[in-house]
Scaffold this motif. Sequence first.
Motif, PDB file in Angstrom:
ATOM      1  N   THR A 170       0.830  -1.212   0.000  1.00  0.00           N
ATOM      2  CA  THR A 170       0.000   0.000   0.000  1.00  0.00           C
ATOM      3  C   THR A 170       0.857   1.251   0.000  1.00  0.00           C
ATOM      4  N   ASP A 171       1.857   1.305   0.879  1.00  0.00           N
ATOM      5  CA  ASP A 171       2.732   2.480   0.927  1.00  0.00           C
ATOM      6  C   ASP A 171       3.407   2.713  -0.425  1.00  0.00           C
TER       7      ASP A 171
ATOM      8  N   ARG B 188      -7.125   3.772   1.034  1.00  0.00           N
ATOM      9  CA  ARG B 188      -6.286   4.912   0.615  1.00  0.00           C
ATOM     10  C   ARG B 188      -5.890   4.790  -0.852  1.00  0.00           C
ATOM     11  N   THR B 189      -5.623   3.572  -1.303  1.00  0.00           N
ATOM     12  CA  THR B 189      -5.281   3.369  -2.710  1.00  0.00           C
ATOM     13  C   THR B 189      -6.483   3.674  -3.596  1.00  0.00           C
TER      14      THR B 189
ATOM     15  N   LEU C  56       0.883   4.001  -3.152  1.00  0.00           N
ATOM     16  CA  LEU C  56       0.590   5.428  -2.991  1.00  0.00           C
ATOM     17  C   LEU C  56       1.741   6.278  -3.529  1.00  0.00           C
TER      18      LEU C  56
ATOM     19  N   GLU D 103      -8.933   5.679  -2.892  1.00  0.00           N
ATOM     20  CA  GLU D 103      -9.128   7.138  -2.860  1.00  0.00           C
ATOM     21  C   GLU D 103      -8.152   7.842  -3.800  1.00  0.00           C
ATOM     22  N   ARG D 104      -6.902   7.393  -3.826  1.00  0.00           N
ATOM     23  CA  ARG D 104      -5.905   8.023  -4.694  1.00  0.00           C
ATOM     24  C   ARG D 104      -6.262   7.830  -6.165  1.00  0.00           C
TER      25      ARG D 104
ATOM     26  N   ASP E 153      -6.960  -1.682   0.205  1.00  0.00           N
ATOM     27  CA  ASP E 153      -6.760  -0.539   1.106  1.00  0.00           C
ATOM     28  C   ASP E 153      -7.531   0.670   0.583  1.00  0.00           C
TER      29      ASP E 153
ATOM     30  N   ASP F  88       1.513   8.847  -6.731  1.00  0.00           N
ATOM     31  CA  ASP F  88       1.921  10.248  -6.581  1.00  0.00           C
ATOM     32  C   ASP F  88       2.976  10.620  -7.615  1.00  0.00           C
TER      33      ASP F  88
ATOM     34  N   GLU G 245      -8.961  10.267  -6.933  1.00  0.00           N
ATOM     35  CA  GLU G 245      -8.398  11.619  -7.081  1.00  0.00           C
ATOM     36  C   GLU G 245      -7.798  11.813  -8.466  1.00  0.00           C
TER      37      GLU G 245
END
Length: 197
Positions: free
Chosen positions: A66-67, A94-95, A70, A97-98, A92, A74, A101
């Motif tokens: 995951t880290d 956060r992934t 992301l 959501e990214r 995850d 980016d 985005e």
Amino acid sequence: MTSDPPRVLVLIGPPGAGCSSVGRAAGAVAGLPVLDLGRSVADELGTSPDLALVAVPEAEYRRVETDTALRLLDRAAAEGAVVALGSGCLEDPRTRERLEELRLGHDRALQAGAVGAVAAVVALTCSPRVLATRNGLDAPRSVALGTVHHQFVQMLRDRQARCRELADVVVDTTSTTPEEACAEVMRTVGSAFSRRS
């Protein structure tokens, strides 16, 4: 319809669908660097992509995955790239959501008059039978291993459904070479975004 490739192309799909191989072909066509999550996670863990998932406990692998996902997203947003993301990291939020985005940024660019796709998320799909073969699960197995094939098919259903939800377009790689799938990705992405602009 635009023939320009997107500045950011993210490939998602279950293991064996071709994110890495189609990603390399797309990077060559688009003239963009290729960021491969599986390779990057393996490098981070100091092992090969084939052994990364068993080199550390799964929770540690997923944290690093995951880290790294992301960071790669980016970097792609900042510099432009093809990202071979796969599907494991999509668990995850956060992934996810990214990715959303990136898609929203693309929609804003179109509304502002940008020509061509800025970012595209493509789900690669494939038949379970072909994916089983590509993942080495079509060989006879000991009954001691249980229902590995059934578990694999269930995982595929879940991941392919999630990928479809997150993607702008879907391309089936069941009967294609990576180069043929790449051509279909570029054609489909161009067509989808020319209709939206």
